[in-house]
Scaffold this motif. Structure first.
Motif, PDB file in Angstrom:
ATOM      1  N   THR B 148      -3.773   6.172  -8.596  1.00  0.00           N
ATOM      2  CA  THR B 148      -4.492   7.423  -7.639  1.00  0.00           C
ATOM      3  C   THR B 148      -5.210   7.394  -8.965  1.00  0.00           C
ATOM      4  OG1 THR B 148      -4.025   9.196  -9.521  1.00  0.00           O
ATOM      5  CG2 THR B 148      -2.860   8.637  -7.800  1.00  0.00           C
ATOM      6  N   VAL B 149      -6.543   7.948  -9.036  1.00  0.00           N
ATOM      7  CA  VAL B 149      -8.112   8.289  -9.394  1.00  0.00           C
ATOM      8  C   VAL B 149      -7.261   8.266 -10.851  1.00  0.00           C
ATOM      9  CG1 VAL B 149      -9.934   9.769 -10.374  1.00  0.00           C
ATOM     10  CG2 VAL B 149      -9.071   9.776  -7.773  1.00  0.00           C
ATOM     11  N   ASP B 150      -8.240   7.486 -12.355  1.00  0.00           N
ATOM     12  CA  ASP B 150      -8.208   7.305 -13.219  1.00  0.00           C
ATOM     13  C   ASP B 150      -6.895   6.532 -13.752  1.00  0.00           C
ATOM     14  OD1 ASP B 150     -10.483   8.605 -14.093  1.00  0.00           O
ATOM     15  OD2 ASP B 150     -10.119  10.599 -13.861  1.00  0.00           O
ATOM     16  N   SER B 151      -6.456   6.202 -13.020  1.00  0.00           N
ATOM     17  CA  SER B 151      -5.256   5.086 -12.980  1.00  0.00           C
ATOM     18  C   SER B 151      -6.297   3.812 -13.702  1.00  0.00           C
ATOM     19  CB  SER B 151      -4.163   4.757 -11.861  1.00  0.00           C
ATOM     20  OG  SER B 151      -3.708   6.000 -11.673  1.00  0.00           O
ATOM     21  N   CYS B 152      -5.346   3.300 -14.537  1.00  0.00           N
ATOM     22  CA  CYS B 152      -5.331   1.897 -14.942  1.00  0.00           C
ATOM     23  C   CYS B 152      -4.770   0.978 -15.366  1.00  0.00           C
ATOM     24  CB  CYS B 152      -6.408   1.619 -16.004  1.00  0.00           C
ATOM     25  SG  CYS B 152      -5.932   1.973 -17.840  1.00  0.00           S
ATOM     26  N   ALA B 153      -4.500  -0.437 -15.059  1.00  0.00           N
ATOM     27  CA  ALA B 153      -3.785  -1.373 -15.151  1.00  0.00           C
ATOM     28  C   ALA B 153      -4.787  -2.928 -15.818  1.00  0.00           C
ATOM     29  CB  ALA B 153      -2.648  -1.932 -13.744  1.00  0.00           C
ATOM     30  N   GLN B 154      -3.693  -3.342 -16.481  1.00  0.00           N
ATOM     31  CA  GLN B 154      -4.526  -4.677 -16.848  1.00  0.00           C
ATOM     32  C   GLN B 154      -3.488  -5.624 -15.411  1.00  0.00           C
ATOM     33  OE1 GLN B 154      -5.386  -6.104 -20.479  1.00  0.00           O
ATOM     34  NE2 GLN B 154      -3.359  -5.084 -20.911  1.00  0.00           N
ATOM     35  N   THR B 155      -3.663  -6.331 -15.025  1.00  0.00           N
ATOM     36  CA  THR B 155      -2.843  -7.567 -13.865  1.00  0.00           C
ATOM     37  C   THR B 155      -3.583  -8.590 -13.586  1.00  0.00           C
ATOM     38  OG1 THR B 155      -1.729  -6.767 -11.910  1.00  0.00           O
ATOM     39  CG2 THR B 155      -3.336  -5.759 -11.931  1.00  0.00           C
ATOM     40  N   THR B 156      -3.486  -8.932 -12.698  1.00  0.00           N
ATOM     41  CA  THR B 156      -4.009 -10.202 -11.504  1.00  0.00           C
ATOM     42  C   THR B 156      -3.945 -10.117 -10.651  1.00  0.00           C
ATOM     43  OG1 THR B 156      -1.698 -10.887 -11.415  1.00  0.00           O
ATOM     44  CG2 THR B 156      -2.873 -11.928 -12.680  1.00  0.00           C
ATOM     45  N   LEU B 157      -5.720 -10.251 -10.273  1.00  0.00           N
ATOM     46  CA  LEU B 157      -5.859 -10.330  -8.197  1.00  0.00           C
ATOM     47  C   LEU B 157      -6.429 -11.363  -8.535  1.00  0.00           C
ATOM     48  CD1 LEU B 157      -7.073  -8.344  -6.601  1.00  0.00           C
ATOM     49  CD2 LEU B 157      -9.326  -8.084  -7.374  1.00  0.00           C
ATOM     50  N   ALA B 158      -5.495 -12.576  -7.267  1.00  0.00           N
ATOM     51  CA  ALA B 158      -6.039 -13.560  -7.245  1.00  0.00           C
ATOM     52  C   ALA B 158      -6.150 -14.580  -7.904  1.00  0.00           C
ATOM     53  CB  ALA B 158      -7.101 -13.582  -6.118  1.00  0.00           C
ATOM     54  N   LYS B 159      -4.750 -14.187  -9.020  1.00  0.00           N
ATOM     55  CA  LYS B 159      -4.175 -14.569  -9.868  1.00  0.00           C
ATOM     56  C   LYS B 159      -5.848 -15.239 -11.199  1.00  0.00           C
ATOM     57  CE  LYS B 159      -1.275 -18.219  -7.306  1.00  0.00           C
ATOM     58  NZ  LYS B 159      -1.419 -19.611  -7.242  1.00  0.00           N
ATOM     59  N   ALA B 160      -6.391 -14.157 -10.779  1.00  0.00           N
ATOM     60  CA  ALA B 160      -7.268 -13.935 -12.436  1.00  0.00           C
ATOM     61  C   ALA B 160      -6.932 -12.908 -13.013  1.00  0.00           C
ATOM     62  CB  ALA B 160      -8.704 -13.549 -11.648  1.00  0.00           C
ATOM     63  N   GLN B 161      -6.525 -12.400 -14.005  1.00  0.00           N
ATOM     64  CA  GLN B 161      -6.410 -11.716 -14.614  1.00  0.00           C
ATOM     65  C   GLN B 161      -7.330 -10.463 -15.465  1.00  0.00           C
ATOM     66  OE1 GLN B 161      -5.051 -11.376 -18.829  1.00  0.00           O
ATOM     67  NE2 GLN B 161      -4.039 -13.327 -18.413  1.00  0.00           N
ATOM     68  N   GLN B 165      -9.030  -0.455 -12.507  1.00  0.00           N
ATOM     69  CA  GLN B 165      -9.249   1.275 -12.412  1.00  0.00           C
ATOM     70  C   GLN B 165      -9.404   1.831 -11.180  1.00  0.00           C
ATOM     71  OE1 GLN B 165     -12.349   2.141 -15.181  1.00  0.00           O
ATOM     72  NE2 GLN B 165     -12.064   3.828 -15.206  1.00  0.00           N
ATOM     73  N   GLN B 166      -9.358   2.899 -10.483  1.00  0.00           N
ATOM     74  CA  GLN B 166      -9.616   3.893  -9.392  1.00  0.00           C
ATOM     75  C   GLN B 166     -10.344   4.944 -10.442  1.00  0.00           C
ATOM     76  OE1 GLN B 166      -6.244   4.801  -6.621  1.00  0.00           O
ATOM     77  NE2 GLN B 166      -7.967   5.568  -5.813  1.00  0.00           N
ATOM     78  N   LEU B 167     -11.685   4.807  -9.723  1.00  0.00           N
ATOM     79  CA  LEU B 167     -12.629   5.496 -10.067  1.00  0.00           C
ATOM     80  C   LEU B 167     -12.948   7.226  -9.106  1.00  0.00           C
ATOM     81  CD1 LEU B 167     -15.951   3.597 -10.557  1.00  0.00           C
ATOM     82  CD2 LEU B 167     -14.289   3.963 -12.162  1.00  0.00           C
ATOM     83  N   ASP B 168     -12.320   6.860  -7.728  1.00  0.00           N
ATOM     84  CA  ASP B 168     -12.520   7.997  -7.181  1.00  0.00           C
ATOM     85  C   ASP B 168     -11.547   8.028  -5.622  1.00  0.00           C
ATOM     86  OD1 ASP B 168     -13.887   6.677  -5.379  1.00  0.00           O
ATOM     87  OD2 ASP B 168     -15.694   7.261  -6.039  1.00  0.00           O
TER      88      ASP B 168
END
Lengths: 89, 198
Positions: B148-161, B165-168
């Motif tokens: 949700t808003v103000d969640s963040c995560a380190q992960t991979t997107l299209a294999k790129a690290q 973060q969700q802003l709104d």
């Protein structure tokens, strides 16, 4: 693909992790007193159970923390993720 | 006078126009946010509580995967005792100086602050289709019940690290990506958005 429960980030894909082998293999208390067969035992010999196995993983693509889990080597069921001792705050 | 700051180029300079021109508010939009200040802060239990709050101007969240914000200053909790602090581009390194002062006051014990502004660049992905576009290459559950808003995560997107973060609620997602992967990821995003913007 395994879904691995990171103690901090929750369930993530196996591709985000690296495997660290068997957990809780203690470094020799007095390394100078260890003979060659004992070093061989410490370095290379690991349990290889058919069943529950306690092992280490590191969440390389996420929080980069090490942790231990119990993984069943037949069913690949994973349970009880735990931060490891010192350094894991 | 031309300074080094005026001459710097974002790793996305060559695609930022294409990113800005793609999509619309009722589908998905992309916006590069170059040159944001980014600092990585680590502080352990030995640091006196509240010292970090004073230096940052807000309380760093303790729970991994959450964000604290005041205006443009965002504090993302990446891991236990590890935060990414981001802020709008600034011409003088004020935030970095404040944190350097903090490290000095603490005597360097159990705390570090490192300027990593050049490590990553930032892309905002917004609009009703933003979640679907990201889902093409991200295995995280981005449904509002999980992220949700103000969640963040380190992960991979299209294999790129990435740090996501969700802003709104639009929703707007902020993607922090390593400079060396930025061009690749920008083109991947444009490709992934094709079915939503035509």
């Amino acid at each position: 693909m395994l879904s691995i429960p990171c103690p901090w980030c929750g369930d993530r894909d196996e591709t985000e992790f690296r495997y660290g082998g068997e957990a809780e293999v203690a470094y020799p208390a007095d390394p100078d007193a260890v003979d060659d067969p004992a070093w061989r035992e410490y370095l290379f010999v690991r349990a290889n159970p058919k069943g529950w196995f306690k092992e280490r993983w590191v969440h390389t693509a996420g929080c980069r923390q090490w942790f231990t889990v119990h993984r069943h080597t037949v069913t690949y069921e994973i349970r009880d993720p735990q931060p490891i001792g010192e350094g894991a705050r | 006078m031309t300074t080094a700051l005026d001459r710097r180029r974002s790793p996305l300079a060559v695609v930022s126009d294409r990113l800005a021109a793609t999509g619309s508010a009722d589908t998905v939009t992309f916006a590069e946010r170059p040159f944001r200040v980014q600092l990585e802060v680590r502080a352990g239990a030995m640091l006196r509580p509240g010292v970090l709050d004073d230096a940052l101007g807000l309380h760093p969240p303790a729970e991994v995967g959450t964000v604290a914000r005041r205006r443009e200053r965002h504090v993302l909790c990446l891991a236990p005792s590890w935060w990414l602090v981001t802020d709008e581009p600034e011409r003088e390194p004020r935030l970095e100086c404040a944190l350097a002062e903090l490290v000095r006051t603490a005597g360097g014990i159990d705390v570090s602050a490192v300027d990593v502004s050049a490590q990553r660049t930032t892309i905002d992905v917004a609009g009703p289709s933003a979640r679907d576009v990201l889902a093409h290459g991200c295995s995280l559950d981005l449904h509002p019940s999980a992220f949700t808003v103000d969640s963040c995560a380190q992960t991979t997107l299209a294999k790129a690290q990435v740090v996501l973060q969700q802003l709104d609620d639009a929703p707007t997602y902020r993607v922090h990506v390593r400079a060396s992967f930025a061009d690749y990821l920008a083109h991947w995003l444009l490709d992934a958005a094709t079915e939503y913007v035509h």
